[in-house]
Write an enzyme that holds these catalytic residues in place. Sequence first.
Site, mmCIF file in Angstrom:
data_model
loop_
_atom_site.group_PDB
_atom_site.id
_atom_site.type_symbol
_atom_site.label_atom_id
_atom_site.label_comp_id
_atom_site.label_asym_id
_atom_site.label_seq_id
_atom_site.Cartn_x
_atom_site.Cartn_y
_atom_site.Cartn_z
ATOM 1 C CE LYS A 7 -2.250 -1.397 3.745
ATOM 2 N NZ LYS A 7 -1.811 -2.909 3.838
ATOM 3 C CD GLU A 28 6.169 -32.925 12.674
ATOM 4 O OE1 GLU A 28 5.628 -32.691 11.386
ATOM 5 O OE2 GLU A 28 5.985 -32.582 13.608
ATOM 6 C CG ASP A 82 -0.649 -31.276 15.045
ATOM 7 O OD1 ASP A 82 -0.209 -30.227 14.261
ATOM 8 O OD2 ASP A 82 0.254 -32.156 15.306
#
Length: 503
Positions: free
Chosen positions: A116, A338, A412
């Site tokens: 902006k 993971e 999670d």
Amino acid sequence: MTKGLIKEIGLGIGLAFIGFLIWKGYDVLPLMFILGFFAAMYFLAESKGLVKPVGVQEVTGKNTSEVYFDDIGGQASAIKELKEALDFIKNYEKIKELGIRPLKGILLLGPPGTGKTLMAKAAATYTDAVYIATSGSEFIEMYAGVGAQRVRKLFKSARDKAAKLGKNNAMIFIDEIEVVGGKRGQNSSHMEYDQTLNQLLVEMDGMKNDDSVKVLLIAATNRADMLDPALMRPGRFDRHVRVDLPCKDGRVEILKIHTRNKPLENDVELGAIARETFGFSGAHLESLTNEAAIYAFREGRDRVSLKHFKEAIDKVIMGEKLDKRPNADELKRVSIHETGHALISEIVKPGSVSTLTISPRGNALGYMRQTPEDDTYLYTIDYLENQISIMLAGALAEELIFSNRSTGASNDFEKAVDLAKRIILSGMSRLGVVSEDSLPKDKMYDVITEIIREQEGIVQNTLLPYRKRIIEITEILLEQEQLSGTDFRKLVIEDDEPAEKAG
């Protein structure tokens, strides 16, 4: 600390020092006379425009720091709309014949980091206007009337500078306009806010078509909901220009701009990097290219490679690598966690895993990053349920191997609950179309629990035949600390049938 606050602190210290001298019996009249003389000279110079108003940055005439619209990528629609508004200023005589009133104000709306401020600077260059920039926070002080005075001086300074340089146009840019333009009546104990806004409204109403210097006010905010309706109406801010996060093609443009001065290896494909950076603003992408160059510099390379960009993406999203190192048992649990995420992600959407690592970054001890194929703005029930499954897979992989879970899955679970809630409020649950305000909390809780438990069962059944494969991938991940999506997929598909992977 603002300059206004520094002045107030200095005034307080000065008065306290004079009081101390009087208490000690010193004659302070000569000192007060000298101080009064210099104060009078300063305020006289400020009133004549010889002293720049507090917090104001000026860019006048031609200079090497000018910004052009070609320097801004990923905002084609916003630039087009802004240029159309600015053409009313450039072609004033022609639009005057058609009876068109020049715009008084343009409001740039959008998230932080989308460009902006750059667009306001480019607008000044495009119209060859005097450019004066300030921030909404610079107007508000603890003393009544100060903000209104600064607004008057700001507009006067813009006109005086334009006249001095022989220009017909002046542009004022106010960043964070919500600070000074917030809805009136919200600060009943501090009328300074309302007085400052009232003065800004008066100044905008005072802009006339036949002024020798035409002033255009451009303001930026990411909180349009806070602005006073009187400021938003036509005749004040006539145009509201959306400056949104860039799409994939826009991100490619921005990456091209910020890599023009960086030597790149042949393996760097900006389109692939843009695909992995969904949700990044222009500021994020500039930081990404800079961090990638820093990684190349650390390694003593003379070119930036794809590996450096992937490291930089992880840093921008997650933060820098941390020195803390979990113990062996924790590290194995993180690796299994993971691996569970990555395995379910790859099953529900093949090719979706980008990186799998157990290197701590930010608040995460490890993470699995997905690669979106295209920018997605609408989500189906299947997509949301699959994402819930991926969120739950880490904890369920821990439970499969260790027969228990850990606190590492708390974030999670929060994301899974948010996704389940989105399913309900989007009318895709068994409740049908509902309103959050009229839906009882216990009913919301019951349906969220139902959605998550259903996905838990699916994930448990999916992971069970991959138990041995999870352990094998975990051992490799513990040794290498990081796996690319390609390497992970090779490990997953070594066997053809899941049944053969069962331990």
